[in-house]
Enzyme design. Structure first.
Site, PDB file in Angstrom:
ATOM      1  CG  ASP A 117      15.294   0.440   9.630  1.00 55.19           C
ATOM      2  OD1 ASP A 117      14.373   0.934   8.555  1.00 55.19           O
ATOM      3  OD2 ASP A 117      16.896   1.084   9.424  1.00 55.19           O
ATOM      4  CG  ASP A 315      11.202   4.554   6.911  1.00 54.86           C
ATOM      5  OD1 ASP A 315      11.778   3.079   7.298  1.00 54.86           O
ATOM      6  OD2 ASP A 315      11.665   5.620   7.515  1.00 54.86           O
TER       7      ASP A 315
END
Ligand code: NAG
Ligand code: NAG
Ligand code: NAG
Ligand code: NAG
Ligand code: NAG
Length: 435
Positions: A117, A315
């Protein structure tokens, strides 16, 4: 029965090996500083949800979008939120880790899959005895190098709601309807061939609620306690990944840690630092082209503002790119005009530009300062199983979240190498087939 089933988990044409049949490459070892990246729903992933294969394409798109919504809320909480992003960020953790890597932790090593992440500094693993965790847990008692982090350690001040247990630092965090209790811990971690002797992470002891994360989380954010900051001597805050297509049956994507072996021929744009949103990788997106025409977007929709958190981030945990409404509507209208004003447009969940007939699509180019990234249709169109519906796979930031952030999401990054070079404050993108 037959050797392959066509499944539509996560809304895209995923082709999986038949139940119980794992590709031999699932167990192939990592080497050097390269970790193989697999999609959470790929045949090699133990976290693949059997229930999703019964969903229709439309249902699975809706499911994926609602999971994205939770992710966007999480990102919005970072943007609107606190000045320090703790080791295990408070409030919400990502709901839907999309890409996993294999990590060996402890001595002797125990193999676990962790979700990567890029917008999170958190690091945690479900541990033995955990109430409410899935079966794949780390056993600290079997590791000779495991250490609880004591209360007086500086890291204990950076976790949310710290408390002192008998010896060690514990903390609680909430996410969605769930709450997580963890002990701050350290152990040796092996990433491909590299050893990190004392990696600090949360050892989860209890999870309540339904939205429990099944796997560990490997935060690759740029904040002070992320993996990249903890391993500065080894990797110099430099890494790249190539995310495989969702349809990919094998996992040949990779996470390459450190400056060695990174591509030389790659275009860069500047990374922007936002001191109050320290884990996020901001870039300066200055425009979007549909075909060869630059779309007319109000500059405020793209401008970076470290106070409001506005701007554009890359992201890995959001699936579909989201643009603030003014930017999205301008791009969508330009796209519709190029596809044909007389084509009938329908909507599907959060996607408002779908066609029942095949379309001839223009390319879409994200224009960053110093770098244009032209996407092929595979990066922004999704098709239903029988090819009857095609949707533009981007959307406006929903109204109920802080709509200042543009998020370049994983579907739009697939089959590109994305290089995060923090010491030189730059992010590079090069096309690479890692399907
Ligand atoms: C953390 O959670 C545990 C168990 O749910 C609870 O007993 C404890 O009081 C909580 N600690 C804090 C600081 O909220
Ligand atoms: C972790 O925390 C729980 C609850 O706070 C505690 O009972 C347990 O002993 C701790 N485990 C370790 C290894 O410190
Ligand atoms: C940045 O955002 C803040 C807070 O929303 C606002 O007051 C300020 O005017 C913005 N700065 C610019 C240059 O737009
Ligand atoms: C769209 O439809 C209108 C009315 O049916 C027609 O006059 C026009 O030529 C069509 N435009 C294109 C680009 O096909
Ligand atoms: C990106 O594309 C724009 C418009 O097409 C062009 O003017 C600009 O020079 C390009 N930028 C780079 C870095 O190639």
């Amino acid at each position: 029965m037959n050797s392959f089933l066509l499944l539509f988990s996560l809304g895209l044409l995923l082709v999986f090996a038949a139940e119980g049949r794992r590709s031999p490459s699932c167990d192939a070892p990592d080497s050097g500083s390269d970790l193989r990246v697999l999609h959470v729903s790929s045949p090699c992933s133990p976290f693949r949800q059997p229930s999703t294969k019964h969903l229709s394409w439309e249902e699975s798109v809706l499911q994926m979008q609602s999971e994205d919504q939770a992710r966007l809320q999480y990102l919005a909480s970072l943007v609107a939120g606190k000045s320090v992003v703790p080791l295990a960020s408070g409030r919400q953790i990502l709901q839907t880790p999309t890409y996993l890597v294999r990590v060996k932790i402890g001595t002797p090593p125990q193999t676990l899959l962790m979700a990567m992440d890029t917008s999170n500094d958190a690091a945690w693993l479900p541990c033995t005895g955990c109430v409410g965790c899935s079966s794949s847990v780390f056993a600290p008692a079997k590791s000779t190098t495991f250490r609880p982090v004591p209360c007086h350690a500086p890291q204990c001040k950076q976790v949310p709601n710290p408390t002192c247990g008998l010896r060690s630092c514990s903390f609680n965090m909430t996410y969605g309807t769930s709450s997580i209790a963890a002990n701050l811990s350290q152990d040796a971690v092996k990433l491909a061939a590299d050893v990190v002797p004392a990696y600090t992470f949360g050892c989860i002891s209890k999870v309540t609620g339904k939205s429990a994360p099944a796997q560990g989380l490997l935060g690759l954010g740029r904040g002070p306690l992320s993996l990249m900051s903890q391993t500065y001597g080894l990797y110099q805050s430099t890494f790249s990944y190539c995310l495989p297509n969702f349809r990919s049956r094998d996992f040949s994507g990779s996470l390459r840690l450190g400056p060695i072996g990174q591509p030389k021929r790659i275009k860069y744009t500047q990374l922007l630092r936002n001191p109050s949103r320290s884990s996020l990788y901001y870039v300066n997106m200055i425009g979007i082209r549909v075909g060869r025409r630059v779309v007319d977007i109000p500059p405020t929709a793209l401008a970076f503002n470290s106070t409001s958190g506005a701007g554009t981030i890359f992201d890995s945990g959001t699936v579909f790119t989201r643009l603030v409404p003014a930017a999205y509507e301008a791009v969508r209208d330009a796209f519709r005009r190029r596809v044909g004003v007389n084509k009938t447009v329908s909507s599907l969940g959060g996607f408002d530009t779908c066609y029942a007939d095949p379309v001839v699509s223009p390319t879409i180019t994200f224009m960053f300062r110093g770098m244009n990234v032209t996407l092929v249709p595979e990066n922004f169109l999704i098709h239903s199983r029988v090819g009857k519906i095609t949707c533009l796979a981007m959307a406006a930031t929903p109204d109920n979240v802080n709509s200042v952030l543009n998020v370049i999401a994983s579907m739009q990054q697939q089959n590109h190498r994305v290089l995060f070079d923090v010491p030189n404050s730059r992010l590079g993108v090069a096309r690479e087939l890692c399907t």
